[in-house]
Design a protein around this motif. Sequence first.
Motif, PDB file in Angstrom:
ATOM      1  N   SER A   1       0.816  -1.141   0.067  1.00  0.00           N
ATOM      2  CA  SER A   1       0.124  -0.056   0.122  1.00  0.00           C
ATOM      3  C   SER A   1       0.764   1.167   0.022  1.00  0.00           C
ATOM      4  CB  SER A   1      -0.894   0.052   1.287  1.00  0.00           C
ATOM      5  OG  SER A   1      -0.061   0.074   2.607  1.00  0.00           O
ATOM      6  N   GLU A   2       2.080   0.968   0.342  1.00  0.00           N
ATOM      7  CA  GLU A   2       2.984   2.212   0.486  1.00  0.00           C
ATOM      8  C   GLU A   2       2.819   2.976  -1.077  1.00  0.00           C
ATOM      9  OE1 GLU A   2       7.310   1.323   0.775  1.00  0.00           O
ATOM     10  OE2 GLU A   2       6.012  -0.581   1.185  1.00  0.00           O
ATOM     11  N   PHE A   3       2.964   2.207  -2.001  1.00  0.00           N
ATOM     12  CA  PHE A   3       2.782   2.774  -3.400  1.00  0.00           C
ATOM     13  C   PHE A   3       1.588   3.081  -3.952  1.00  0.00           C
ATOM     14  CE2 PHE A   3       6.432  -0.500  -2.827  1.00  0.00           C
ATOM     15  CZ  PHE A   3       7.395   0.277  -3.231  1.00  0.00           C
ATOM     16  N   MET A   4       0.764   3.074  -3.050  1.00  0.00           N
ATOM     17  CA  MET A   4      -1.010   3.524  -3.527  1.00  0.00           C
ATOM     18  C   MET A   4      -1.626   4.510  -2.812  1.00  0.00           C
ATOM     19  SD  MET A   4      -3.792   0.546  -4.444  1.00  0.00           S
ATOM     20  CE  MET A   4      -2.517  -0.491  -5.486  1.00  0.00           C
ATOM     21  N   LYS A   5      -1.745   5.515  -3.256  1.00  0.00           N
ATOM     22  CA  LYS A   5      -2.623   6.543  -2.589  1.00  0.00           C
ATOM     23  C   LYS A   5      -4.202   6.199  -2.637  1.00  0.00           C
ATOM     24  CE  LYS A   5       1.010   9.910  -2.629  1.00  0.00           C
ATOM     25  NZ  LYS A   5       1.147  11.300  -3.299  1.00  0.00           N
ATOM     26  N   ALA A   6      -4.742   5.140  -2.127  1.00  0.00           N
ATOM     27  CA  ALA A   6      -6.244   4.914  -2.143  1.00  0.00           C
ATOM     28  C   ALA A   6      -6.728   5.474  -1.014  1.00  0.00           C
ATOM     29  CB  ALA A   6      -6.139   3.315  -2.271  1.00  0.00           C
ATOM     30  N   GLU A   7      -8.099   5.708  -1.377  1.00  0.00           N
ATOM     31  CA  GLU A   7      -8.962   6.373  -0.020  1.00  0.00           C
ATOM     32  C   GLU A   7      -9.980   5.418   0.286  1.00  0.00           C
ATOM     33  OE1 GLU A   7      -9.573  10.350   0.215  1.00  0.00           O
ATOM     34  OE2 GLU A   7      -8.412  10.947  -1.587  1.00  0.00           O
ATOM     35  N   LYS A   8     -10.530   5.239   1.302  1.00  0.00           N
ATOM     36  CA  LYS A   8     -11.672   4.417   1.921  1.00  0.00           C
ATOM     37  C   LYS A   8     -12.742   4.856   1.336  1.00  0.00           C
ATOM     38  CE  LYS A   8     -12.968   2.415   6.336  1.00  0.00           C
ATOM     39  NZ  LYS A   8     -12.631   2.512   7.694  1.00  0.00           N
ATOM     40  N   VAL A   9     -13.514   3.797   0.766  1.00  0.00           N
ATOM     41  CA  VAL A   9     -14.918   3.940   0.474  1.00  0.00           C
ATOM     42  C   VAL A   9     -15.993   4.126   1.355  1.00  0.00           C
ATOM     43  CG1 VAL A   9     -17.022   2.749  -1.002  1.00  0.00           C
ATOM     44  CG2 VAL A   9     -14.469   3.015  -1.757  1.00  0.00           C
ATOM     45  N   SER A  10     -16.844   5.191   1.479  1.00  0.00           N
ATOM     46  CA  SER A  10     -18.048   5.292   2.331  1.00  0.00           C
ATOM     47  C   SER A  10     -19.183   4.631   1.777  1.00  0.00           C
ATOM     48  CB  SER A  10     -18.417   6.652   2.397  1.00  0.00           C
ATOM     49  OG  SER A  10     -16.988   7.495   2.888  1.00  0.00           O
ATOM     50  N   TYR A  11     -19.908   3.952   2.871  1.00  0.00           N
ATOM     51  CA  TYR A  11     -21.158   3.223   2.557  1.00  0.00           C
ATOM     52  C   TYR A  11     -22.152   4.089   3.006  1.00  0.00           C
ATOM     53  CZ  TYR A  11     -17.645  -0.293   1.062  1.00  0.00           C
ATOM     54  OH  TYR A  11     -16.500  -0.839   0.505  1.00  0.00           O
ATOM     55  N   GLN A  12     -23.345   4.224   2.481  1.00  0.00           N
ATOM     56  CA  GLN A  12     -24.611   4.824   2.926  1.00  0.00           C
ATOM     57  C   GLN A  12     -26.027   4.428   2.140  1.00  0.00           C
ATOM     58  OE1 GLN A  12     -23.044   8.754   1.971  1.00  0.00           O
ATOM     59  NE2 GLN A  12     -24.675   9.121   0.276  1.00  0.00           N
ATOM     60  N   LYS A  13     -26.932   4.769   2.700  1.00  0.00           N
ATOM     61  CA  LYS A  13     -28.282   4.217   2.216  1.00  0.00           C
ATOM     62  C   LYS A  13     -28.932   4.739   0.773  1.00  0.00           C
ATOM     63  CE  LYS A  13     -29.822   2.692   6.846  1.00  0.00           C
ATOM     64  NZ  LYS A  13     -29.754   1.504   6.550  1.00  0.00           N
ATOM     65  N   VAL A  14     -28.402   6.068   0.707  1.00  0.00           N
ATOM     66  CA  VAL A  14     -28.695   6.605  -0.707  1.00  0.00           C
ATOM     67  C   VAL A  14     -27.419   7.236  -1.288  1.00  0.00           C
ATOM     68  CG1 VAL A  14     -31.016   7.262   0.213  1.00  0.00           C
ATOM     69  CG2 VAL A  14     -29.305   8.813   0.700  1.00  0.00           C
ATOM     70  N   ILE A  15     -27.467   7.551  -2.826  1.00  0.00           N
ATOM     71  CA  ILE A  15     -26.304   7.889  -3.362  1.00  0.00           C
ATOM     72  C   ILE A  15     -26.520   9.306  -3.024  1.00  0.00           C
ATOM     73  CG2 ILE A  15     -26.878   6.391  -5.376  1.00  0.00           C
ATOM     74  CD1 ILE A  15     -27.929   8.337  -7.059  1.00  0.00           C
ATOM     75  N   PRO A  16     -25.170  10.051  -3.296  1.00  0.00           N
ATOM     76  CA  PRO A  16     -25.029  11.428  -3.001  1.00  0.00           C
ATOM     77  C   PRO A  16     -25.693  12.488  -4.158  1.00  0.00           C
ATOM     78  CG  PRO A  16     -22.778  10.302  -3.126  1.00  0.00           C
ATOM     79  CD  PRO A  16     -23.944   9.539  -3.586  1.00  0.00           C
ATOM     80  N   LYS A  17     -25.934  13.712  -3.700  1.00  0.00           N
ATOM     81  CA  LYS A  17     -26.519  14.694  -4.442  1.00  0.00           C
ATOM     82  C   LYS A  17     -25.566  15.774  -4.639  1.00  0.00           C
ATOM     83  CE  LYS A  17     -31.248  13.826  -2.570  1.00  0.00           C
ATOM     84  NZ  LYS A  17     -32.427  14.300  -2.178  1.00  0.00           N
ATOM     85  N   LEU A  18     -25.568  16.598  -5.788  1.00  0.00           N
ATOM     86  CA  LEU A  18     -25.007  17.626  -6.040  1.00  0.00           C
ATOM     87  C   LEU A  18     -25.721  18.922  -6.629  1.00  0.00           C
ATOM     88  CD1 LEU A  18     -22.124  18.888  -6.231  1.00  0.00           C
ATOM     89  CD2 LEU A  18     -21.959  18.039  -8.587  1.00  0.00           C
TER      90      LEU A  18
END
Length: 263
Positions: free
Chosen positions: A138-155
């Motif tokens: 993982s030291e070579f990979m700047k990955a970010e944690k996925v969030s889990y929720q009940k509905v998709i985000p809005k914009l």
Amino acid sequence: MNEDYPKYFYKYRAVSNSDDLSKDYAIDALLRNQAIFSSRKNFNDLFDSSIELIKPTPREFKEIKSLVGKDDRRLLSECIHKGLFTPAGLALINGFEESFNETIDSYGFMSVSKNPVSNLMWSHYADSHKGFCIEFRSEFMKAEKVSYQKVIPKLNTIDLHRLHFKIYEGDDIGHQIWRALRTKLDEWEYESEYRFQANNAMGRIPKGKKFIKIPYNENFVESIIFGCRMQDDVKKFIMRHMPGTVKFKQAVARTSTVEIINI
């Protein structure tokens, strides 16, 4: 590095061409040290990285008009008539949404997991344990944690218009979009996913395509883990063609669980 950041990430892969392993999609990428970055349009989850776009109101457009220069004010005046959007206004709004979606669809993502012993992951993504799993450092990979929720985000897309007309800094909307692109419905929480987004230097996905292959250094790989049901000839093929620095491990079925052992 954050102490909660996993030491290793895991990419589950299925083997689909056992008749000619040299032409198998996943094995070919593995032996060439290529990571496959997918567009969100290629994700197996229909709602993964989806964003509900909230259309602007005529009043919000009118507020923008009061803050822009003469030429832009003339353009925006053509978009509203008697408190309603004109055909020109609706075309402008739809054009912004299409442009936004095309841009987001061009982003390449590699999804990885922090969990190498998930029975569901082996079943869903590694051909019911007949595939393999790449263990990345993982030291070579700047990955970010996925969030889990009940509905998709809005914009609220009015912010996209404010950004276009240079009356909005845009940092907050950038964070909103990135959070949305690593959000999934909570039914997928078992994946323990982290997401690595390719930057512009690594490459964008061309229009009409669903993925790109991006090379990585062979030292990024700690080991290859073979599935419980992987055929011996497939194991031998991979072991024969992988660099000597790579370790090999075996997933084995124990009582109600999967265990990884060195081989």
